[in-house]
Write a protein that holds these residues in place. Sequence first.
Motif, short mmCIF file in Angstrom:
data_model
loop_
_atom_site.label_atom_id
_atom_site.label_comp_id
_atom_site.label_asym_id
_atom_site.label_seq_id
_atom_site.Cartn_x
_atom_site.Cartn_y
_atom_site.Cartn_z
N PRO A 39 1.25 57.02 35.90
CA PRO A 39 1.45 58.39 35.44
C PRO A 39 2.69 59.01 36.07
O PRO A 39 3.25 58.48 37.03
N ARG A 40 3.11 60.11 35.54
CA ARG A 40 4.18 60.91 36.14
C ARG A 40 3.57 61.72 37.27
O ARG A 40 2.54 62.35 37.12
N PHE A 41 4.22 61.69 38.44
CA PHE A 41 3.73 62.45 39.59
C PHE A 41 4.35 63.85 39.66
O PHE A 41 3.67 64.84 39.87
N PHE A 42 5.71 63.88 39.55
CA PHE A 42 6.45 65.12 39.73
C PHE A 42 7.35 65.38 38.53
O PHE A 42 7.82 64.46 37.86
N ALA A 43 7.62 66.66 38.28
CA ALA A 43 8.58 67.03 37.24
C ALA A 43 9.99 66.67 37.69
O ALA A 43 10.84 66.29 36.89
N SER A 44 10.26 66.78 39.01
CA SER A 44 11.57 66.46 39.57
C SER A 44 11.82 64.96 39.55
O SER A 44 11.01 64.18 40.07
N ASP A 45 12.95 64.54 38.99
CA ASP A 45 13.30 63.12 38.97
C ASP A 45 13.51 62.56 40.37
O ASP A 45 13.21 61.39 40.64
N PHE A 46 14.02 63.39 41.29
CA PHE A 46 14.27 62.94 42.66
C PHE A 46 12.96 62.59 43.37
O PHE A 46 12.82 61.50 43.93
N TRP A 47 12.00 63.52 43.33
CA TRP A 47 10.73 63.27 44.00
C TRP A 47 9.95 62.15 43.31
O TRP A 47 9.26 61.37 43.95
N GLU A 48 10.09 62.07 42.00
CA GLU A 48 9.43 61.00 41.25
C GLU A 48 9.99 59.64 41.68
O GLU A 48 9.23 58.68 41.88
N PHE A 49 11.29 59.56 41.86
CA PHE A 49 11.93 58.31 42.30
C PHE A 49 11.38 57.85 43.65
O PHE A 49 11.15 56.65 43.86
N LEU A 50 11.15 58.79 44.57
CA LEU A 50 10.66 58.44 45.90
C LEU A 50 9.25 57.90 45.90
O LEU A 50 8.81 57.28 46.87
N THR A 51 8.49 58.13 44.82
CA THR A 51 7.11 57.64 44.77
C THR A 51 7.01 56.23 44.20
O THR A 51 5.93 55.64 44.20
N ARG A 52 8.12 55.69 43.70
CA ARG A 52 8.07 54.38 43.04
C ARG A 52 8.81 53.33 43.88
O ARG A 52 9.95 53.54 44.27
N THR A 53 8.13 52.22 44.15
CA THR A 53 8.71 51.17 45.00
C THR A 53 8.38 49.80 44.42
O THR A 53 7.21 49.50 44.18
N VAL A 54 9.39 48.97 44.22
CA VAL A 54 9.14 47.59 43.80
C VAL A 54 8.62 46.79 44.99
O VAL A 54 9.01 47.04 46.14
N TRP A 55 7.73 45.84 44.75
CA TRP A 55 7.05 45.14 45.85
C TRP A 55 8.01 44.40 46.76
O TRP A 55 7.81 44.35 47.99
N TRP A 56 9.08 43.82 46.17
CA TRP A 56 9.97 42.99 46.98
C TRP A 56 10.85 43.81 47.93
O TRP A 56 11.51 43.26 48.82
N ALA A 57 10.86 45.13 47.77
CA ALA A 57 11.61 45.97 48.71
C ALA A 57 10.99 45.91 50.11
O ALA A 57 11.71 46.04 51.11
#
Length: 236
Positions: A39-57
């Motif tokens: 789901p979408r967490f935040f309306a802000s693209d910046f804060w939304e980006f911080l919630t998503r992490t690929v496993w290999w990172a």
Amino acid sequence: MVAQGFTVDLDKPLVHQVGHLGEAYQEWVHQPIVSKEGPRFFASDFWEFLTRTVWWAIPTIWLPVVCYSISVSIRMGRTVPEVALLVVFGIFIWTLMEYTLHRFLFHINTTSYWGNTIHYLLHGCHHKHPMDGLRLVFPPAATAILLVPFWNLIKLLATPTTAPALFGGGLLGYVMYDVTHYYLHHGQPTVEVPKNLKKYHLNHHFRIQNKGFGITSSFWDKVFGTLPHSKSAKNR
């Protein structure tokens, strides 16, 4: 879903909505939606980006830190066998932290607006959307913040020459935990041990959510009496 007169709209950012569920939040968050699209967490693209992490990172970012920490203890005069034992002990410490955090923090009962919101960000989102592949591992920025008190605690309890290796072992334990957790949700194990771990963890998500808090093993569940009963044992 309607709860206490409030409707959660899954088509809108969720983080600022879930707090309004109040006492109904716990029931809502433990009714999983099995979909690979998160789901979408935040309306802000910046804060939304911080919630998503690929496993290999996780291994890419933290394994170099693990290696550096271990090398510091060696350069300070500790032998390789001593450092190996410290690393193993650090991993063991992590397994207890893994269990403790999962049981007492990630599964805390909340009813207030901010309590529900924080819980959803920490762990509730994972139970609501267990197959969201970009929110299965912990964001590196948050991990970096939490490593500061962890390092300070290790320094307090260990000596200057043993602390780095112990810290490296604990961090290695975390890396093993996070990639294992991802694999249990998205991998298709064919070997007995990971197959059993996957079954054990999915049992926690879909059948008995107040037991089975171990991810990498069931050891601490056995120690502290939170091992879920098997279906066969229940039917006897």
